[in-house]
Write an enzyme that holds these catalytic residues in place. Sequence first.
Site, PDB file in Angstrom:
ATOM      1  N   ALA A 249       3.565   5.824  17.217  1.00  0.00           N
ATOM      2  CA  ALA A 249       2.702   5.927  16.036  1.00  0.00           C
ATOM      3  C   ALA A 249       3.500   5.748  14.745  1.00  0.00           C
ATOM      4  O   ALA A 249       4.726   5.594  14.763  1.00  0.00           O
ATOM      5  CB  ALA A 249       1.980   7.263  16.037  1.00  0.00           C
ATOM      6  N   HIS A 250       2.805   5.772  13.645  1.00  0.00           N
ATOM      7  CA  HIS A 250       3.394   5.498  12.332  1.00  0.00           C
ATOM      8  C   HIS A 250       4.376   6.584  11.907  1.00  0.00           C
ATOM      9  O   HIS A 250       4.131   7.768  12.081  1.00  0.00           O
ATOM     10  CB  HIS A 250       2.315   5.304  11.266  1.00  0.00           C
ATOM     11  CG  HIS A 250       1.291   6.382  11.187  1.00  0.00           C
ATOM     12  ND1 HIS A 250       0.408   6.473  10.147  1.00  0.00           N
ATOM     13  CD2 HIS A 250       0.989   7.399  12.008  1.00  0.00           C
ATOM     14  CE1 HIS A 250      -0.387   7.491  10.340  1.00  0.00           C
ATOM     15  NE2 HIS A 250      -0.057   8.067  11.458  1.00  0.00           N
TER      16      HIS A 250
END
Lengths: 351, 351, 351
Positions: free
Chosen positions: C237-238
């Site tokens: 994920a980011h």
Amino acid sequence: MKLRELAEHLQCRLEGDGDLTIERVAGIEHAGPGDLTFIANPKYQGFLESTLASAVLVTPGPTRSEGGPALLVCERPYLAFAQALGLLVHASLPAPGIDSSSVVASDAELGDAVSIGANAVIGSRTRIGARSVVFPGAVIGPGAVIGSDCVIHARVSIRERVQLGNRVVVQDGAVIGSDGFGFVKQADGTHLKIPQHAAVVIEDDVEIGANTTIDRPAVGETRVRAGTKIDNLVQIAHGVTIGERVLFAAQVGIAGSTVVEDDVVLAGQVGVAGHLRIGKGVVATAQTGVPNSVDPGVMISGYPDIPNRDWLKSSAVFRNLPALKKRVVELEQRIAELEEKLAACRPPSET
Amino acid sequence: MKLRELAEHLQCRLEGDGDLTIERVAGIEHAGPGDLTFIANPKYQGFLESTLASAVLVTPGPTRSEGGPALLVCERPYLAFAQALGLLVHASLPAPGIDSSSVVASDAELGDAVSIGANAVIGSRTRIGARSVVFPGAVIGPGAVIGSDCVIHARVSIRERVQLGNRVVVQDGAVIGSDGFGFVKQADGTHLKIPQHAAVVIEDDVEIGANTTIDRPAVGETRVRAGTKIDNLVQIAHGVTIGERVLFAAQVGIAGSTVVEDDVVLAGQVGVAGHLRIGKGVVATAQTGVPNSVDPGVMISGYPDIPNRDWLKSSAVFRNLPALKKRVVELEQRIAELEEKLAACRPPSET
Amino acid sequence: MKLRELAEHLQCRLEGDGDLTIERVAGIEHAGPGDLTFIANPKYQGFLESTLASAVLVTPGPTRSEGGPALLVCERPYLAFAQALGLLVHASLPAPGIDSSSVVASDAELGDAVSIGANAVIGSRTRIGARSVVFPGAVIGPGAVIGSDCVIHARVSIRERVQLGNRVVVQDGAVIGSDGFGFVKQADGTHLKIPQHAAVVIEDDVEIGANTTIDRPAVGETRVRAGTKIDNLVQIAHGVTIGERVLFAAQVGIAGSTVVEDDVVLAGQVGVAGHLRIGKGVVATAQTGVPNSVDPGVMISGYPDIPNRDWLKSSAVFRNLPALKKRVVELEQRIAELEEKLAACRPPSET
């Protein structure tokens, strides 16, 4: 942008020098001069002293320290931060136009200012609304309908006759409208494919993550309602209905024909069995497995899912199960000793 | 199609007007006039009264009510429904021919009536059998062999030298023949890649879901045997052998070198460790984790997997573990009290 | 290659005929004449008698049997096997050159001997280092930087401004730099997208599996450090930072902003929540769910994760929970009986 101007846009109260220029946004730990940052979680309050940011979005409460960053005070700093990003960071969407290497069917209907990227393939009888962007290598199947202001990233598959509303964003590699996993076992043990040719509808303002897959059913439809956001590598099986404003984190899987009502939140790697109804506002923590329908508003965990509060308590016991077992064994020994002693103890009638 | 004609095709007994025209198939809740629907599960029997369908596939038993839908009576209504879909719904496979935007190697061998879509890439020395369809954007690597009547959907990767049998269907974005995850740790802690260049074989009548990945091994082969059906986002690691007629639901993962025997069914998000043997006919419920080989015919659940029946019972206790622990604490108190009382109770020899 | 020559390359002691020609490598069960195989695990020692291989890599210990295969003796046969594969199996990377069907921006900078495959799309202001290979259908976004000797397989998305180091391998269909899943809830319940335009950096010698997704953050960066290897269908994920030499098996998911330190190993389907720190050298077994930060060097299992040793013991009790519960019920009955008997037993003061 001048800080004063930013404060107005974000409807925040400004404490500090409104003439400061804000050029970027950054996380509190990495922010430097010219940066706007935010504190949404009180546990990061301490960073207010040390940050090098020019300005910080905060909730009412902290007062500005001499020489410290300017403050932008508002009720929802994280929301304001998201809005500031929209003001300060400019997405680089491709310019309108049709790349000469793309293959666009002659009977496709393209709206005003549509952008079709290199090597994209736009099938027969498709319709693409105004200002929508199709990135390179995306494949839009025959008869698919894409609304206005959509962003279809690189190498997405939108299969035949799939319908997308307006402002739908689909990240790279996602597949919408693949065949549902429908087979029926025949007398000889082989699996006959049930043709999967029915509808898939993605409503307005939905976002679909990279390499996520959404299947088409044999009959009826698969539908994702307005405003729902789906992360990467999620599986939505055939005939599923997802409500409005639902959030699915990465790697969630929803089996066939299940209905997920509005405002449900499923954390990462949650799995939901088929033919269920997940009630409005249900929240499932990561890796929860859901074999049965769930009433609205419940927070669940574990597999099979149970209320989160119970699961937390049971999990706490689980990690000490060997100790619990040992206590039972000790109890058995103590009782056996007691039974032996008591047997030797004369009953009152014998005295 | 006339209902009478449909009944003949499906080998069903007809109760009602054979001259009715059936135009579509639909689920029992959504069916309307002109629709054929089915009842395979007795719990939907009640819909027989309320459905607007023109005809319903049913098992022997219910009698047709006056004014109600016509009945098509057969032993396996769901199978007949699947067959009816094949008769009434016509898939729109692309016409044979090679799109001018595709890139086909000059030494590729294409069979009769093959269809190659826009921007597809067909590598050197590939062979594609008669009537197979390659959708837009698919990439077929050098030396790959694809049998007859295969359907390779958009943006699939078939890597170099991968072999597909006949009637294989690969949904969008699937990758067949990517490098296995093989590394060996060196003295300095870094990981040396083990070259992965051996064979991948997909036999006849296999279906592979969207964005599923099937890896190639360093030595030996990865093989999926005939008639197996694999859903979306499944991971098949290098050197795995999957038997015949196996069913894998979405997001299943099989680690390297494991053998899955015929007729195994793995529900969604099941994970199987490497170097195991999963016996013929094993069924694993959703999210099961399998760290050891499993004997044929067992139904398993949980992680580590145990027989499903045991898992159901243990799970029922799990959710009440705090209560169980409390009962143990109470027992300890009661025993302590008993021990105290008994200590005060004179032993018989003292009287 | 002569066996003598191979022994020298691999720095192994040779027992047997150095003039033998080795043509292939194979697993011990499938090896035949002309093949080199290996025994790294003592449990396969028995195959040394039966294998048809011409030569076997072994640890010091076994002696060569008359008429048996030649032995190559070394401390780390599996490492030597990997090296032998590199010597004997020749990868078929495409020749340098730019396929005429690819779309390369006029301002892209391509290094010496770069290979750009059919229908690949190379965006504006990209830089691709010497000898890197971009396979067919890959899409490299504007401003992306790819180092030297990288291999970008078919249909990969490298999004705008993503940076790859040298010798990075990306398997088919992977997506690097898709938008992070960042939304903020507004007063009306809808989710406002937080623009995700910050950096993604993949350092040297990283391998990324097929259809894996790596997101870009709103601010800061997503980073995968040197030498880390990531399997298929993994979600990063980011804002996540992955350390050096980390190994992620297939279908692992890491939520936003988490830091995974060097040398961590996560087995298949492990999930890690956001904003955590997973300490150096942590090992998590398959399907582990990690809701909190983990100290360095720990081996964990279960959800919520606990030390692997405890989890194994607790899992052993779990499968017998119904029996444990029955023992508690029996204890309660025996205690009730004891309490009744003891109540009837005269206290000493009464005598």
